[in-house]
Scaffold this motif. Structure first.
Motif, PDB file in Angstrom:
ATOM      1  N   ALA A 395       1.076  -0.934   0.186  1.00  0.00           N
ATOM      2  CA  ALA A 395      -0.085   0.139   0.073  1.00  0.00           C
ATOM      3  C   ALA A 395       0.769   1.353  -0.004  1.00  0.00           C
ATOM      4  CB  ALA A 395      -0.971  -0.048   1.068  1.00  0.00           C
ATOM      5  N   LEU A 396       2.021   0.973   0.276  1.00  0.00           N
ATOM      6  CA  LEU A 396       2.754   2.175   1.246  1.00  0.00           C
ATOM      7  C   LEU A 396       2.772   2.727  -0.770  1.00  0.00           C
ATOM      8  CD1 LEU A 396       4.801   1.780   4.503  1.00  0.00           C
ATOM      9  CD2 LEU A 396       2.622   3.518   3.821  1.00  0.00           C
ATOM     10  N   GLU A 397       3.917   1.573  -0.728  1.00  0.00           N
ATOM     11  CA  GLU A 397       4.595   1.487  -3.009  1.00  0.00           C
ATOM     12  C   GLU A 397       3.610   2.081  -3.552  1.00  0.00           C
ATOM     13  OE1 GLU A 397       6.653  -2.121  -3.196  1.00  0.00           O
ATOM     14  OE2 GLU A 397       8.135  -1.588  -2.285  1.00  0.00           O
ATOM     15  N   ALA A 398       2.456   0.995  -3.261  1.00  0.00           N
ATOM     16  CA  ALA A 398       1.366   2.096  -4.623  1.00  0.00           C
ATOM     17  C   ALA A 398       0.874   3.461  -4.421  1.00  0.00           C
ATOM     18  CB  ALA A 398      -0.219   1.390  -3.787  1.00  0.00           C
ATOM     19  N   GLY A 399       1.500   4.640  -3.066  1.00  0.00           N
ATOM     20  CA  GLY A 399       1.182   6.368  -2.751  1.00  0.00           C
ATOM     21  C   GLY A 399       2.717   6.609  -3.679  1.00  0.00           C
ATOM     22  N   ASP A 400       3.349   5.804  -4.636  1.00  0.00           N
ATOM     23  CA  ASP A 400       4.735   6.109  -4.430  1.00  0.00           C
ATOM     24  C   ASP A 400       6.060   6.551  -3.900  1.00  0.00           C
ATOM     25  OD1 ASP A 400       3.759   6.696  -7.123  1.00  0.00           O
ATOM     26  OD2 ASP A 400       2.850   7.596  -7.478  1.00  0.00           O
ATOM     27  N   ILE A 401       6.294   6.095  -2.349  1.00  0.00           N
ATOM     28  CA  ILE A 401       6.709   5.369  -1.084  1.00  0.00           C
ATOM     29  C   ILE A 401       7.791   4.141  -1.767  1.00  0.00           C
ATOM     30  CG2 ILE A 401       7.331   5.548   0.899  1.00  0.00           C
ATOM     31  CD1 ILE A 401       5.477   8.213   0.179  1.00  0.00           C
ATOM     32  N   HIS A 402       9.088   4.842  -1.691  1.00  0.00           N
ATOM     33  CA  HIS A 402       9.818   3.690  -2.186  1.00  0.00           C
ATOM     34  C   HIS A 402      10.304   3.346  -0.536  1.00  0.00           C
ATOM     35  CE1 HIS A 402      14.003   1.545  -2.990  1.00  0.00           C
ATOM     36  NE2 HIS A 402      13.414   1.664  -3.493  1.00  0.00           N
ATOM     37  N   VAL A 403       9.815   1.984  -0.781  1.00  0.00           N
ATOM     38  CA  VAL A 403       9.911   0.759   0.403  1.00  0.00           C
ATOM     39  C   VAL A 403      11.186   0.360   0.381  1.00  0.00           C
ATOM     40  CG1 VAL A 403       8.957  -0.639   2.768  1.00  0.00           C
ATOM     41  CG2 VAL A 403       7.852   1.295   1.314  1.00  0.00           C
ATOM     42  N   THR A 404      12.355   0.049   1.965  1.00  0.00           N
ATOM     43  CA  THR A 404      13.187  -0.910   1.634  1.00  0.00           C
ATOM     44  C   THR A 404      12.877  -1.022   3.153  1.00  0.00           C
ATOM     45  OG1 THR A 404      14.425  -0.048   0.534  1.00  0.00           O
ATOM     46  CG2 THR A 404      15.916  -1.358   1.904  1.00  0.00           C
ATOM     47  N   LEU A 405      12.712  -2.648   3.160  1.00  0.00           N
ATOM     48  CA  LEU A 405      12.565  -3.758   4.154  1.00  0.00           C
ATOM     49  C   LEU A 405      13.998  -3.991   5.486  1.00  0.00           C
ATOM     50  CD1 LEU A 405      10.025  -5.645   5.590  1.00  0.00           C
ATOM     51  CD2 LEU A 405      11.264  -6.987   4.786  1.00  0.00           C
ATOM     52  N   LEU A 406      14.007  -3.341   6.558  1.00  0.00           N
ATOM     53  CA  LEU A 406      15.348  -3.099   6.787  1.00  0.00           C
ATOM     54  C   LEU A 406      16.039  -4.814   7.655  1.00  0.00           C
ATOM     55  CD1 LEU A 406      15.467   0.006   8.551  1.00  0.00           C
ATOM     56  CD2 LEU A 406      16.756  -0.577   6.451  1.00  0.00           C
ATOM     57  N   SER A 407      14.679  -5.182   8.618  1.00  0.00           N
ATOM     58  CA  SER A 407      14.889  -6.721   9.311  1.00  0.00           C
ATOM     59  C   SER A 407      13.226  -7.212   9.076  1.00  0.00           C
ATOM     60  CB  SER A 407      14.985  -6.415  10.726  1.00  0.00           C
ATOM     61  OG  SER A 407      13.989  -5.206  11.387  1.00  0.00           O
ATOM     62  N   SER A 408      13.292  -8.526   8.614  1.00  0.00           N
ATOM     63  CA  SER A 408      11.616  -8.947   8.441  1.00  0.00           C
ATOM     64  C   SER A 408      11.647 -11.134   8.144  1.00  0.00           C
ATOM     65  CB  SER A 408      12.294  -8.811   7.103  1.00  0.00           C
ATOM     66  OG  SER A 408      12.995  -9.906   6.533  1.00  0.00           O
ATOM     67  N   GLY A 409      13.113 -10.930   9.970  1.00  0.00           N
ATOM     68  CA  GLY A 409      12.817 -12.601  10.488  1.00  0.00           C
ATOM     69  C   GLY A 409      12.600 -13.314   8.993  1.00  0.00           C
ATOM     70  N   GLU A 410      11.786 -13.657   9.260  1.00  0.00           N
ATOM     71  CA  GLU A 410      11.546 -14.783   8.166  1.00  0.00           C
ATOM     72  C   GLU A 410      10.475 -14.725   6.309  1.00  0.00           C
ATOM     73  OE1 GLU A 410       9.685 -17.547  10.244  1.00  0.00           O
ATOM     74  OE2 GLU A 410      11.241 -18.397  11.563  1.00  0.00           O
ATOM     75  N   MET A 411      10.210 -13.471   6.537  1.00  0.00           N
ATOM     76  CA  MET A 411       9.685 -13.048   5.940  1.00  0.00           C
ATOM     77  C   MET A 411      10.405 -12.736   4.052  1.00  0.00           C
ATOM     78  SD  MET A 411       7.755  -9.701   6.807  1.00  0.00           S
ATOM     79  CE  MET A 411       7.019  -9.165   5.907  1.00  0.00           C
ATOM     80  N   ARG A 412       9.661 -13.525   2.943  1.00  0.00           N
ATOM     81  CA  ARG A 412      10.519 -13.123   1.951  1.00  0.00           C
ATOM     82  C   ARG A 412       9.745 -12.229   1.166  1.00  0.00           C
ATOM     83  NH1 ARG A 412      13.647 -15.022   4.972  1.00  0.00           N
ATOM     84  NH2 ARG A 412      14.588 -16.915   4.785  1.00  0.00           N
ATOM     85  N   PHE A 413      10.324 -11.781   0.021  1.00  0.00           N
ATOM     86  CA  PHE A 413       9.731 -10.728  -0.797  1.00  0.00           C
ATOM     87  C   PHE A 413       9.976 -11.082  -2.388  1.00  0.00           C
ATOM     88  CE2 PHE A 413       9.052  -8.535   2.625  1.00  0.00           C
ATOM     89  CZ  PHE A 413       7.555  -8.065   3.348  1.00  0.00           C
TER      90      PHE A 413
END
Length: 413
Positions: A395-413
């Motif tokens: 949702a943030l990126e859909a609003g033209d905000i570039h997002v970098t995941l700094l810590s995510s544990g087991e998340m995979r994108f």
């Protein structure tokens, strides 16, 4: 094949110790842990030694030793070296029996253990980085002042006292297949193994050490191994096991397993979140081994010794939060944003509308990898799960905000 009782220590010695300490040391509960059954595939029964007055098993052996001192020895006072649990045990029961006590502890001992030891009336000296370093200073002080040693593990009366744990466990649950015991110097597992094998020669005794301090693991295999490092399980961070304990472990213990620091950390968190009880690093080592080697214990009735619960509260809080990060319940993101009015409100509104809870925000304008007309926004967000976190980022990126995941544990994108 049944094992012959060691000439060093017998079941009768341990039964005598049980009579000696009866009423002064708690007979702690052994309770089934269905939550751990689901994780390990075994039928797990936890021995809650963290319920002792000093929150650890060490009282058993310390008291048994103190009760064997002569009046002349008591008047000279006792000395011990310890990372904390043995220190508190000696201090508590020495005070109760009117015996002066001096405790030498490593410099890195958690403050909760140092303060608790002082509160029981003992004088505390901090020396060295490990219990082995502390022992050298304790040896010097003992020789200089004539104090009587109360060794944390390499003393037969101490070992006999620790063996009373097995008497209680097998009285409460006689059909246990396996006992899993944390190992430092080896006093607890030696006493437990002698008692348990005498009662049931077929029972399996498994020890657990930190990978950083595999001293008994190496001794059992007659292999030299390096020990050292800053372990979460400082209570079992022993470079050199005892002479008596090595002999007893080789005679009675079936195997020693090693666990990593991350596995110990995870086990502490499981005790906290699943069983709602506190385990220090050493106390969680047995569960860490079960989680690391589930195939080894699948289908067995396992007695798990939670030997202590003395852990720095800040460290415990950090472990719980780190696990939330691993599971994706807390994420940290960096947003590259235009430096204009209202942008912070837009971001927080987007996160809030999707049910995210903002925990922390840090706004930076001076990072050189960002446009002079831009800024970065670091945000810590509490989410329901990984999927929820992905929805917020999308949702943030859909609003033209570039997002970098700094810590995510087991998340995979």
């Amino acid at each position: 094949m049944p094992k012959v009782a060691s000439p060093l220590l017998t079941l009768s010695n341990i039964e005598e110790a049980a009579n000696n300490i009866k009423g002064a040391v708690i007979s702690t509960p052994l309770l089934p842990a269905a939550q751990l059954d689901a994780i390990t595939g075994a039928s797990v029964f936890v021995k809650y030694e963290n319920m002792q007055a000093t929150n650890a098993f060490k009282e058993r052996g310390a008291l048994n030793k103190l009760l064997h001192l002569t009046e002349e020895e008591k008047s000279r006072g006792v000395i011990a070296m310890s990372a904390g649990n043995h220190a508190q045990a000696v201090a508590l029961h020495a005070q109760r029996l009117g015996i002066p006590a001096l405790i030498v502890m490593p410099n890195g001992t958690p403050y909760v253990k140092v303060e608790a030891t002082k509160a029981y009336g003992a004088k505390v000296v901090l020396a060295g980085e490990t219990v082995d370093d502390a022992k050298k200073e304790a040896d010097r002080l003992s020789e200089e002042h004539g104090y009587i040693w109360v060794h944390p593990f390499d003393d037969l009366q101490v070992i006999a006292g620790q063996g009373t744990i097995a008497l209680e466990m097998l009285k409460d649950q006689p059909d246990l297949d396996t006992l899993i015991v944390p190992v430092g110097g080896g006093g607890m597992i030696s006493g437990i193994a002698v008692a348990a094998k005498a009662i049931n020669p077929d029972i399996e005794i498994i020890g657990v050490e930190s990978e950083l301090y595999p001293s008994m693991y190496a001794a059992l295999r007659d292999e030299p191994m390096e020990c050292g490092g800053n372990s979460l399980a400082e209570g079992i961070a022993v470079k050199v096991p005892g002479t008596y304990t090595q002999q007893l472990v080789k005679e009675y213990v079936d195997d020693i397993l090693l666990v990593s620091e991350s596995q110990i950390e995870e086990a502490i968190n499981i005790f906290l979140t699943r069983l709602k009880t506190v385990a220090e690093g050493a106390g969680a080592a047995g569960l860490a081994a079960m989680c690391a080697h589930p195939e080894r214990f699948k289908g067995k009735k396992v007695g798990l010794v939670l030997c202590g619960g003395n852990i720095n509260p800040r460290l415990l809080a950090s472990i719980a939060l780190r696990q939330l990060v691993r599971l994706g319940n807390i994420i940290h993101i960096r947003c590259n944003i235009p430096d204009r009015p209202g942008i912070l409100g837009e971001i927080s509104t987007t996160i809030g509308q999707l049910g995210g809870n903002i925990l922390e925000v840090s706004h930076h304008r001076l990072f050189l990898d960002v446009s002079v007309k831009g800024a970065t926004l670091d945000v810590a967000i509490e989410t329901r799960d990984n999927q929820h976190a992905k929805e917020i980022i999308a949702a943030l990126e859909a609003g033209d905000i570039h997002v970098t995941l700094l810590s995510s544990g087991e998340m995979r994108f």
